[in-house]
Scaffold this motif. Sequence first.
Motif, mmCIF file in Angstrom:
data_model
loop_
_atom_site.group_PDB
_atom_site.id
_atom_site.type_symbol
_atom_site.label_atom_id
_atom_site.label_comp_id
_atom_site.label_asym_id
_atom_site.label_seq_id
_atom_site.Cartn_x
_atom_site.Cartn_y
_atom_site.Cartn_z
ATOM 1 N N LYS A 132 0.810 -1.215 0.000
ATOM 2 C CA LYS A 132 0.000 0.000 0.000
ATOM 3 C C LYS A 132 0.845 1.269 0.000
ATOM 4 C CE LYS A 132 -4.134 -2.040 1.872
ATOM 5 N NZ LYS A 132 -5.113 -2.088 2.934
ATOM 6 N N ILE A 133 2.167 1.126 -0.098
ATOM 7 C CA ILE A 133 3.032 2.298 -0.196
ATOM 8 C C ILE A 133 2.818 2.924 -1.562
ATOM 9 C CG2 ILE A 133 5.416 3.113 -0.295
ATOM 10 C CD1 ILE A 133 6.136 0.909 1.681
ATOM 11 N N VAL A 134 2.457 4.186 -1.562
ATOM 12 C CA VAL A 134 2.170 4.889 -2.812
ATOM 13 C C VAL A 134 3.378 5.753 -3.171
ATOM 14 C CG1 VAL A 134 0.626 6.526 -3.948
ATOM 15 C CG2 VAL A 134 -0.278 4.929 -2.253
ATOM 16 N N PRO A 135 3.922 5.582 -4.381
ATOM 17 C CA PRO A 135 5.054 6.424 -4.781
ATOM 18 C C PRO A 135 4.629 7.885 -4.845
ATOM 19 C CG PRO A 135 4.644 4.673 -6.389
ATOM 20 C CD PRO A 135 3.534 4.634 -5.415
ATOM 21 N N GLN A 136 5.586 8.763 -4.576
ATOM 22 C CA GLN A 136 5.291 10.193 -4.629
ATOM 23 C C GLN A 136 4.965 10.600 -6.069
ATOM 24 O OE1 GLN A 136 8.366 12.608 -2.974
ATOM 25 N NE2 GLN A 136 7.400 14.518 -3.547
ATOM 26 N N GLN A 137 3.925 11.408 -6.198
ATOM 27 C CA GLN A 137 3.522 11.894 -7.522
ATOM 28 C C GLN A 137 4.178 13.244 -7.767
ATOM 29 O OE1 GLN A 137 1.602 10.076 -9.649
ATOM 30 N NE2 GLN A 137 1.690 8.471 -8.118
ATOM 31 N N PHE A 138 4.808 13.404 -8.912
ATOM 32 C CA PHE A 138 5.454 14.657 -9.269
ATOM 33 C C PHE A 138 4.623 15.377 -10.318
ATOM 34 C CE2 PHE A 138 8.868 11.925 -7.767
ATOM 35 C CZ PHE A 138 9.493 12.764 -6.852
ATOM 36 N N GLU A 139 4.503 16.677 -10.167
ATOM 37 C CA GLU A 139 3.771 17.480 -11.135
ATOM 38 C C GLU A 139 4.746 18.345 -11.904
ATOM 39 O OE1 GLU A 139 0.560 19.720 -9.451
ATOM 40 O OE2 GLU A 139 -0.106 18.044 -8.216
ATOM 41 N N MET A 140 4.514 18.441 -13.209
ATOM 42 C CA MET A 140 5.360 19.288 -14.059
ATOM 43 C C MET A 140 5.048 20.752 -13.759
ATOM 44 S SD MET A 140 7.137 17.185 -15.875
ATOM 45 C CE MET A 140 7.710 18.010 -17.329
ATOM 46 N N THR A 141 6.064 21.592 -13.737
ATOM 47 C CA THR A 141 5.868 23.019 -13.531
ATOM 48 C C THR A 141 6.986 23.786 -14.234
ATOM 49 O OG1 THR A 141 5.649 24.775 -11.883
ATOM 50 C CG2 THR A 141 7.162 22.990 -11.344
ATOM 51 N N ASP A 142 6.677 25.024 -14.612
ATOM 52 C CA ASP A 142 7.718 25.880 -15.186
ATOM 53 C C ASP A 142 8.092 26.975 -14.198
ATOM 54 O OD1 ASP A 142 5.437 27.368 -15.293
ATOM 55 O OD2 ASP A 142 5.650 27.999 -17.376
#
Length: 199
Positions: A141-151
Amino acid sequence: MSLPVNIDEYSRLVVLDDNELQAQNVAVSVRERLQRLRGIYAYWLQFPSKFDKEIVDYDMKKFKVGRAQAYDDLHLTQILMGNLQQASKEFMRWKINRDLEEDLRLARQRGDLRAAASIEKNRIMNNRTDKDDEPELEFDKIVPQQFEMTDDPTVIGIQKVPGLRDRIRKLEKKYGDTKIEDADYEEIKEEHDGNGTGS
């Protein structure tokens, strides 16, 4: 989150050497994971008092995998080869219980009820029967960190350049029009000399 694995298949493959794995056309990703599992187990045998976090850190550093994958590797290692820490704790509990049984037998022979009660109390503490069992960690149930694209450069500590977006818009407006327009052109005719070659 990693895909579920076939424990029976891994338990069959983990004892084979690299040549045997190649001969059986085992996927490269599975062979790499088996190497990680063996590496973790060898490290654990060398340092049996290491905690899970230390073993995970070793896996991440040695094999360049992410934290979620490292926890998954540790969990699979514990399933396939046993949990050394748990085994050593169980052994110590067994040993203490044997000693307590012997002490209890002697206390009862002497009629020392106070000593017998104290021994029973110690046995309860040793076996932790007065407490609820600790819940098992649910590695799946460990959820990998989600990364969001940004400028936005400030997220990595770079200061914003004032008016940069306006400058970008102006340059895009000026140079961004990529339409191809028909242009006037003049065809150049080659002059030939008498030998059939151009001049």
